[in-house]
Structures are given as C-alpha cells and as structure tokens.
Design a protein around this motif. Structure first.
Motif, PDB file in Angstrom:
ATOM      1  N   ARG A  24       0.839  -1.210   0.000  1.00  0.00           N
ATOM      2  CA  ARG A  24       0.000   0.000   0.000  1.00  0.00           C
ATOM      3  C   ARG A  24       0.871   1.257   0.000  1.00  0.00           C
ATOM      4  O   ARG A  24       0.552   2.252  -0.640  1.00  0.00           O
ATOM      5  CB  ARG A  24      -0.938   0.010   1.217  1.00  0.00           C
ATOM      6  N   ILE A  25       1.975   1.199   0.733  1.00  0.00           N
ATOM      7  CA  ILE A  25       2.873   2.359   0.785  1.00  0.00           C
ATOM      8  C   ILE A  25       3.512   2.579  -0.596  1.00  0.00           C
ATOM      9  O   ILE A  25       3.628   3.710  -1.072  1.00  0.00           O
ATOM     10  CB  ILE A  25       3.942   2.161   1.879  1.00  0.00           C
ATOM     11  N   ALA A  26       3.895   1.468  -1.254  1.00  0.00           N
ATOM     12  CA  ALA A  26       4.472   1.581  -2.603  1.00  0.00           C
ATOM     13  C   ALA A  26       3.472   2.256  -3.541  1.00  0.00           C
ATOM     14  O   ALA A  26       3.855   3.034  -4.426  1.00  0.00           O
ATOM     15  CB  ALA A  26       4.860   0.194  -3.121  1.00  0.00           C
ATOM     16  N   GLN A  27       2.180   1.964  -3.312  1.00  0.00           N
ATOM     17  CA  GLN A  27       1.130   2.581  -4.133  1.00  0.00           C
ATOM     18  C   GLN A  27       1.139   4.106  -3.948  1.00  0.00           C
ATOM     19  O   GLN A  27       1.060   4.861  -4.917  1.00  0.00           O
ATOM     20  CB  GLN A  27      -0.204   1.995  -3.684  1.00  0.00           C
ATOM     21  N   ALA A  28       1.289   4.554  -2.704  1.00  0.00           N
ATOM     22  CA  ALA A  28       1.331   5.995  -2.438  1.00  0.00           C
ATOM     23  C   ALA A  28       2.546   6.641  -3.112  1.00  0.00           C
ATOM     24  O   ALA A  28       2.455   7.734  -3.668  1.00  0.00           O
ATOM     25  CB  ALA A  28       1.370   6.242  -0.929  1.00  0.00           C
ATOM     26  N   PHE A  29       3.678   5.936  -3.066  1.00  0.00           N
ATOM     27  CA  PHE A  29       4.892   6.465  -3.706  1.00  0.00           C
ATOM     28  C   PHE A  29       4.691   6.591  -5.216  1.00  0.00           C
ATOM     29  O   PHE A  29       5.110   7.573  -5.819  1.00  0.00           O
ATOM     30  CB  PHE A  29       6.091   5.563  -3.394  1.00  0.00           C
ATOM     31  N   VAL A  31       1.875   7.069  -6.777  1.00  0.00           N
ATOM     32  CA  VAL A  31       0.958   8.199  -7.024  1.00  0.00           C
ATOM     33  C   VAL A  31       1.726   9.520  -6.959  1.00  0.00           C
ATOM     34  O   VAL A  31       1.589  10.381  -7.831  1.00  0.00           O
ATOM     35  CB  VAL A  31      -0.199   8.190  -5.994  1.00  0.00           C
ATOM     36  N   LEU A  32       2.559   9.671  -5.923  1.00  0.00           N
ATOM     37  CA  LEU A  32       3.294  10.929  -5.759  1.00  0.00           C
ATOM     38  C   LEU A  32       4.264  11.169  -6.916  1.00  0.00           C
ATOM     39  O   LEU A  32       4.391  12.282  -7.430  1.00  0.00           O
ATOM     40  CB  LEU A  32       4.064  10.913  -4.432  1.00  0.00           C
ATOM     41  N   LEU A  33       4.955  10.113  -7.330  1.00  0.00           N
ATOM     42  CA  LEU A  33       5.905  10.270  -8.439  1.00  0.00           C
ATOM     43  C   LEU A  33       5.164  10.565  -9.747  1.00  0.00           C
ATOM     44  O   LEU A  33       5.601  11.405 -10.540  1.00  0.00           O
ATOM     45  CB  LEU A  33       6.766   8.998  -8.552  1.00  0.00           C
ATOM     46  N   TRP A  34       4.024   9.896  -9.931  1.00  0.00           N
ATOM     47  CA  TRP A  34       3.251  10.136 -11.159  1.00  0.00           C
ATOM     48  C   TRP A  34       2.765  11.575 -11.233  1.00  0.00           C
ATOM     49  O   TRP A  34       2.660  12.155 -12.310  1.00  0.00           O
ATOM     50  CB  TRP A  34       2.064   9.164 -11.255  1.00  0.00           C
ATOM     51  N   GLU A  35       2.481  12.175 -10.080  1.00  0.00           N
ATOM     52  CA  GLU A  35       2.052  13.586 -10.102  1.00  0.00           C
ATOM     53  C   GLU A  35       3.136  14.458 -10.718  1.00  0.00           C
ATOM     54  O   GLU A  35       2.878  15.351 -11.506  1.00  0.00           O
ATOM     55  CB  GLU A  35       1.743  14.070  -8.678  1.00  0.00           C
ATOM     56  N   VAL A 117      11.814  18.566  -8.850  1.00  0.00           N
ATOM     57  CA  VAL A 117      11.155  17.247  -8.763  1.00  0.00           C
ATOM     58  C   VAL A 117      11.684  16.423  -7.592  1.00  0.00           C
ATOM     59  O   VAL A 117      11.035  15.459  -7.178  1.00  0.00           O
ATOM     60  CB  VAL A 117      11.289  16.458 -10.091  1.00  0.00           C
ATOM     61  N   ALA A 118      12.858  16.818  -7.054  1.00  0.00           N
ATOM     62  CA  ALA A 118      13.427  16.061  -5.925  1.00  0.00           C
ATOM     63  C   ALA A 118      12.541  16.132  -4.687  1.00  0.00           C
ATOM     64  O   ALA A 118      12.750  15.408  -3.717  1.00  0.00           O
ATOM     65  CB  ALA A 118      14.832  16.572  -5.603  1.00  0.00           C
ATOM     66  N   THR A 119      11.534  16.983  -4.720  1.00  0.00           N
ATOM     67  CA  THR A 119      10.629  17.118  -3.572  1.00  0.00           C
ATOM     68  C   THR A 119       9.454  16.141  -3.661  1.00  0.00           C
ATOM     69  O   THR A 119       8.535  16.204  -2.835  1.00  0.00           O
ATOM     70  CB  THR A 119      10.050  18.552  -3.516  1.00  0.00           C
ATOM     71  N   TRP A 120       9.483  15.225  -4.640  1.00  0.00           N
ATOM     72  CA  TRP A 120       8.269  14.437  -4.921  1.00  0.00           C
ATOM     73  C   TRP A 120       7.786  13.617  -3.724  1.00  0.00           C
ATOM     74  O   TRP A 120       6.590  13.378  -3.587  1.00  0.00           O
ATOM     75  CB  TRP A 120       8.461  13.551  -6.160  1.00  0.00           C
ATOM     76  N   ALA A 121       8.698  13.218  -2.817  1.00  0.00           N
ATOM     77  CA  ALA A 121       8.275  12.372  -1.685  1.00  0.00           C
ATOM     78  C   ALA A 121       8.143  13.173  -0.386  1.00  0.00           C
ATOM     79  O   ALA A 121       7.991  12.584   0.684  1.00  0.00           O
ATOM     80  CB  ALA A 121       9.259  11.223  -1.500  1.00  0.00           C
ATOM     81  N   ASP A 122       8.181  14.507  -0.476  1.00  0.00           N
ATOM     82  CA  ASP A 122       8.159  15.312   0.756  1.00  0.00           C
ATOM     83  C   ASP A 122       6.893  15.117   1.584  1.00  0.00           C
ATOM     84  O   ASP A 122       6.922  15.248   2.811  1.00  0.00           O
ATOM     85  CB  ASP A 122       8.333  16.809   0.426  1.00  0.00           C
ATOM     86  N   THR A 123       5.783  14.816   0.903  1.00  0.00           N
ATOM     87  CA  THR A 123       4.532  14.597   1.653  1.00  0.00           C
ATOM     88  C   THR A 123       4.712  13.484   2.673  1.00  0.00           C
ATOM     89  O   THR A 123       4.263  13.580   3.819  1.00  0.00           O
ATOM     90  CB  THR A 123       3.395  14.222   0.677  1.00  0.00           C
ATOM     91  N   VAL A 124       5.401  12.419   2.257  1.00  0.00           N
ATOM     92  CA  VAL A 124       5.617  11.289   3.165  1.00  0.00           C
ATOM     93  C   VAL A 124       6.529  11.718   4.310  1.00  0.00           C
ATOM     94  O   VAL A 124       6.285  11.410   5.477  1.00  0.00           O
ATOM     95  CB  VAL A 124       6.224  10.088   2.407  1.00  0.00           C
ATOM     96  N   ARG A 125       7.596  12.463   3.984  1.00  0.00           N
ATOM     97  CA  ARG A 125       8.520  12.886   5.043  1.00  0.00           C
ATOM     98  C   ARG A 125       7.820  13.787   6.055  1.00  0.00           C
ATOM     99  O   ARG A 125       8.042  13.684   7.261  1.00  0.00           O
ATOM    100  CB  ARG A 125       9.728  13.600   4.435  1.00  0.00           C
ATOM    101  N   GLU A 126       6.948  14.656   5.556  1.00  0.00           N
ATOM    102  CA  GLU A 126       6.222  15.538   6.481  1.00  0.00           C
ATOM    103  C   GLU A 126       5.321  14.723   7.414  1.00  0.00           C
ATOM    104  O   GLU A 126       5.192  15.026   8.604  1.00  0.00           O
ATOM    105  CB  GLU A 126       5.397  16.561   5.688  1.00  0.00           C
TER     106      GLU A 126
END
Ligand code: SF4
Length: 208
Positions: A24-29, A31-35, A117-126
């Motif tokens: 499920r977490i991979a799914q979120a990643f 989605v974020l990268l696809w954005e 684009v290096a910020t793509w996973a920041d939502t998860v880090r926050e």
C-alpha cells in the motif's frame, strides 16, 4: 488461499500485514511520483535519473552506474537519457572511444528541474515527522535490514548501506542494544546515523 493479500490470513499474521502494508505504501509512492511526471511530461525513471544526477559524484554519472542503481538494463537507461538529452536537461561527455562510458551531466535547466522534482516524496517525510523519533529510528533500522535481505535475494539493486559495508563493526550491548562503529571514519555511529547511500561504502566482496 495462503496469499498475504487474503484478509482472512492477514488478521492473525504480522508478516502478511507487513507485506500488504508495504504494498500500500508503494502505491502511495507511485501516485506521488506520477504527479511529478504529469507536471513535467517525463517518465518516472527520467525523473529519478535527474535526481540521481543532482546528488551523485561525477564519477558515478554513467549509464552503468545508473543501471546498477535502478536495477535496470543499460539499454533502458540509455533510452530514458536520450529523451533527457533531447529536452536539453542532460549532456553526454564522451571520453575516449567507448560510448558506454560517457559521463552524464545536468545542464542548468536540468539541475533546476531536478531540484524541483526532488521534492516528490516530501509529503511522506512531512507525515513521518509527526511520529516519535525513537519509533522512526526503529522503523528506519528495520527497513534497512529488510533492504539488506532483499539485496541478498537479488531482488533489489546493490545499495551502499552501512549494513552491507566492509567498514561497519557492530557490538551487541544487550539482547536489544547494538553499537556500531565505522572503521573508515574511525568513529561510532549512532543508529540514526547509519547510512543508506554512503559514497565511501565498500562491499565486503571487494576485500582482499
Ligand atoms: S564507510 Fe560509509 S557505509 Fe561504510 S560503515 Fe562507514 S559510514 Fe557506513
């Protein structure tokens, strides 16, 4: 029937729940990268290559290094790079006759885009920042151990982690406590300082 994705099995099985949760977490990643890919009309791997080139040393910027890092064939990486060159985000510098050893560099436009684009996973880090530091440190160490095991199964590309480095020494202090020491830097490493991608990493296999 025995699948980790069978909820009846999951209810009482921690390992199945971990497998399903990681999926499920991979799914979120994804989605974020696809954005980011949609915003910049690049594929996920093209975005990941830009970020890799932004943060790695010159001598690691070859198709071979990229292929190993992302566990892809050199042909797949070369295809992705062709588009980045065509869009003027990356330049190839060929030294000598071997085109395969060409060094890659970000152009100014490529470096600017890579920083964006290096910020793509920041939502998860926050989101992670909401959890207790000790809890996050345990998760970090667990994930690094899992990556180490997956690497041994050749299911994940070679990583430059402390846990796979010939310079790491560990000393059990109790049933649950281990201290770590980096022989290269000649200093103790606290658990939260263990590295996932260390430029000084050397595989034990290279040891003479
Ligand atoms: S050289 Fe880097 S990867 Fe190896 S133990 Fe030291 S800090 Fe960790």
């Amino acid at each position: 029937m025995n699948s980790s994705f069978n909820p009846d099995r999951q209810h009482e099985d921690v390992d199945s729940k971990i497998v399903a949760a990681l999926d499920r977490i991979a799914q979120a990643f994804r989605v974020l990268l696809w954005e980011k890919t949609k915003q910049h009309q690049l594929s996920p791997i093209q975005i990941q290559i830009l970020i890799y080139l932004l943060y790695h040393a010159d001598d690691e910027m070859t198709v071979g290094h990229l292929a190993r890092h992302f566990n892809l064939t050199p042909a797949t990486v070369s295809d992705a790079i062709k588009t980045l060159v065509r869009k003027s985000y990356v330049e190839r510098h060929i030294s000598g006759r071997d085109r395969r050893s060409a060094h890659l560099h970000l152009t100014d436009a490529g470096a600017a885009l890579a920083r964006t684009v290096a910020t793509w996973a920041d939502t998860v880090r926050e989101l992670l920042a909401r959890y207790d530091f000790q809890e996050r440190t345990v998760v970090m160490q667990f994930l690094m151990r899992l990556i180490e095991a997956l690497q041994r199964q050749q299911l994940i590309s070679l990583t430059r982690m402390c846990f796979t480095c010939k310079f790491l020494r560990s000393q059990p202090q109790s049933d649950t406590q281990v201290t770590f020491f980096c022989e290269l830097m000649q200093k103790p490493l606290q658990v939260h300082s263990l590295r996932l991608d260390c430029p000084d990493h050397e595989s034990p296999a290279l040891e003479e």
